[in-house]
Design an enzyme around this catalytic site. Structure first.
Site, PDB file in Angstrom:
ATOM      1  N   ASP A  55      -1.930 -24.954  43.163  1.00  0.00           N
ATOM      2  CA  ASP A  55      -2.128 -23.679  42.464  1.00  0.00           C
ATOM      3  C   ASP A  55      -0.785 -22.964  42.366  1.00  0.00           C
ATOM      4  OD1 ASP A  55      -3.694 -21.606  41.200  1.00  0.00           O
ATOM      5  OD2 ASP A  55      -3.311 -20.403  42.986  1.00  0.00           O
ATOM      6  N   SER A  56      -0.706 -22.034  41.433  1.00  0.00           N
ATOM      7  CA  SER A  56       0.498 -21.223  41.313  1.00  0.00           C
ATOM      8  C   SER A  56       0.728 -20.395  42.580  1.00  0.00           C
ATOM      9  CB  SER A  56       0.372 -20.298  40.105  1.00  0.00           C
ATOM     10  OG  SER A  56      -0.817 -19.541  40.214  1.00  0.00           O
ATOM     11  N   CYS A  96      -5.442 -24.412  39.523  1.00  0.00           N
ATOM     12  CA  CYS A  96      -5.047 -23.255  38.718  1.00  0.00           C
ATOM     13  C   CYS A  96      -5.544 -23.417  37.282  1.00  0.00           C
ATOM     14  CB  CYS A  96      -3.518 -23.185  38.750  1.00  0.00           C
ATOM     15  SG  CYS A  96      -2.796 -21.905  37.746  1.00  0.00           S
ATOM     16  N   GLU A 134      -3.774 -10.050  44.636  1.00  0.00           N
ATOM     17  CA  GLU A 134      -2.541 -10.383  45.375  1.00  0.00           C
ATOM     18  C   GLU A 134      -2.073  -9.215  46.237  1.00  0.00           C
ATOM     19  OE1 GLU A 134       0.055 -13.147  44.638  1.00  0.00           O
ATOM     20  OE2 GLU A 134      -1.629 -14.349  43.965  1.00  0.00           O
ATOM     21  N   CYS A 170     -10.398 -17.853  36.402  1.00  0.00           N
ATOM     22  CA  CYS A 170      -9.138 -17.675  37.138  1.00  0.00           C
ATOM     23  C   CYS A 170      -9.475 -17.746  38.625  1.00  0.00           C
ATOM     24  CB  CYS A 170      -8.505 -16.331  36.800  1.00  0.00           C
ATOM     25  SG  CYS A 170      -7.074 -15.966  37.832  1.00  0.00           S
ATOM     26  N   HIS A 208      -8.362 -16.350  41.183  1.00  0.00           N
ATOM     27  CA  HIS A 208      -8.366 -15.129  41.996  1.00  0.00           C
ATOM     28  C   HIS A 208      -9.661 -14.319  41.853  1.00  0.00           C
ATOM     29  CE1 HIS A 208      -4.158 -16.016  42.240  1.00  0.00           C
ATOM     30  NE2 HIS A 208      -3.871 -14.909  42.890  1.00  0.00           N
TER      31      HIS A 208
HETATM   32  N1  DGL Z   1      -4.086 -19.362  39.553  1.00  0.00           N
HETATM   33  C1  DGL Z   1      -3.984 -18.709  38.275  1.00  0.00           C
HETATM   34  C2  DGL Z   1      -5.148 -19.085  37.375  1.00  0.00           C
HETATM   35  O1  DGL Z   1      -6.138 -19.582  37.806  1.00  0.00           O
HETATM   36  C3  DGL Z   1      -3.941 -17.209  38.430  1.00  0.00           C
HETATM   37  C4  DGL Z   1      -2.648 -16.709  38.978  1.00  0.00           C
HETATM   38  C5  DGL Z   1      -1.481 -16.891  38.049  1.00  0.00           C
HETATM   39  O2  DGL Z   1      -1.416 -16.273  36.969  1.00  0.00           O
HETATM   40  O3  DGL Z   1      -0.615 -17.662  38.431  1.00  0.00           O
HETATM   41  O4  DGL Z   1      -5.066 -18.886  36.198  1.00  0.00           O
END
Ligand code: DGL
Length: 272
Positions: free
Chosen positions: A9-10, A72, A157, A191, A193
């Site tokens: 993931d990012s 992600c 976050e 997403c 999050h």
């Molecule tokens: N993990 C990213 C997603 O699912 C969200 C966070 C980001 O923008 O890096 O899109």
């Protein structure tokens, strides 16, 4: 040597995907890699997301993962297809990289009654139209309406997801989505999050609308994939371990990860 499943993931968000997967498939070994130093990916260009995601995939291959899940949505939307079509065949033909968008798109067919689907996600995921394309391909005739929620990742976050200030942004985005198509009866949280905002989302989502967080569906889809691909399933080691890596500070990651996982974890630094 272990052959873990890699989850990329990012940043922290993919921990919601990892959590869902480990609850269902605790027997396997896992490596979680968060590119926190370069997060968020949500507003980055296609080329940059592809380059960063490919670097992470290469690193997880070096660490021995035969199978990687791009936890992600932004990376799944912008990098997965190119990695599968152009990188893997020449460079790692016996390894697999899977995403989170198709498994999520698959489940709406069983859930929606009137076939009007809403998608809440990052700007990058919405602009890519990946959910729209995949849902319309899998379920012809479905109507898909997307909305980017630029504030939601930051709320999570920064630990504001359960504070009163989050209510305004959650309600505002839900109202905007429902105004675009009042017939929506199923909303995908596209997403990683957003499951953290679920309590607030349920306060403002109209009655009768089903909300889909991804974790449990990705886990079910992975289980099904391994059942259909015994040659991959047999390559995976089953020690029940999970190792965490971040491109940022391990201490910071460990502290913030406790928001997403209800446990303390040990984290190591990695350079991509
Ligand atoms: N993990 C990213 C997603 O699912 C969200 C966070 C980001 O923008 O890096 O899109």
């Amino acid at each position: 040597m272990s052959s873990p499943i890699g989850i990329f993931d990012s940043g922290y968000g993919g921990l919601t995907i990892l959590d869902g997967i480990r609850s269902r498939l605790p027997q396997y070994d896992y490596i979680y890699l968060g590119d926190n130093a370069r997060a968020p990916y949500g507003t980055r260009s296609f080329d940059v997301v592809y380059e960063f995601t490919l670097q992470a995939v290469k690193k997880l291959f070096e660490m021995g993962c035969p199978l990687i899940i791009l936890g992600c949505n932004t990376a799944s939307a912008k990098a997965l297809r190119s990695i599968q079509q152009y990188y893997l065949p020449d460079n790692a033909p016996d390894r697999r990289v899977l995403g989170v968008i198709i498994p999520t798109a698959e489940v709406v067919g069983d859930i929606s009654r009137n076939h009007h689907i809403g998608v809440l996600a990052t700007e990058g995921t919405i602009k890519s139209e990946s959910y729209k394309l995949e849902i319309e391909k899998l379920h012809p005739g479905f109507s898909v309406t997307g909305l980017a929620c630029p504030m939601w990742v930051s709320l999570v976050e920064n630990g504001e997801f359960d504070k009163p200030g989050a209510d305004y942004f959650v309600k505002d985005s839900i109202d905007k989505l429902m105004a675009k198509d009042p017939l929506i009866d199923t909303v995908i949280l596209g997403c990683t999050h957003y499951p953290l905002l679920l309590d607030k989302i349920m306060l403002y989502i109209p009655a009768g609308v089903t909300v889909i967080p991804q974790g449990k569906y990705i886990a079910a889809s992975l289980e099904n994939y391994l059942f259909r691909h015994p040659e991959m399933q047999q390559r995976l080691s089953q020690g029940g371990t999970c190792h965490y890596y971040t491109t940022e500070s391990p201490t910071k990651f460990s502290e913030s990860a406790s928001i997403f996982l209800s446990q303390q974890i040990e984290v190591e630094h990695v350079t991509l």
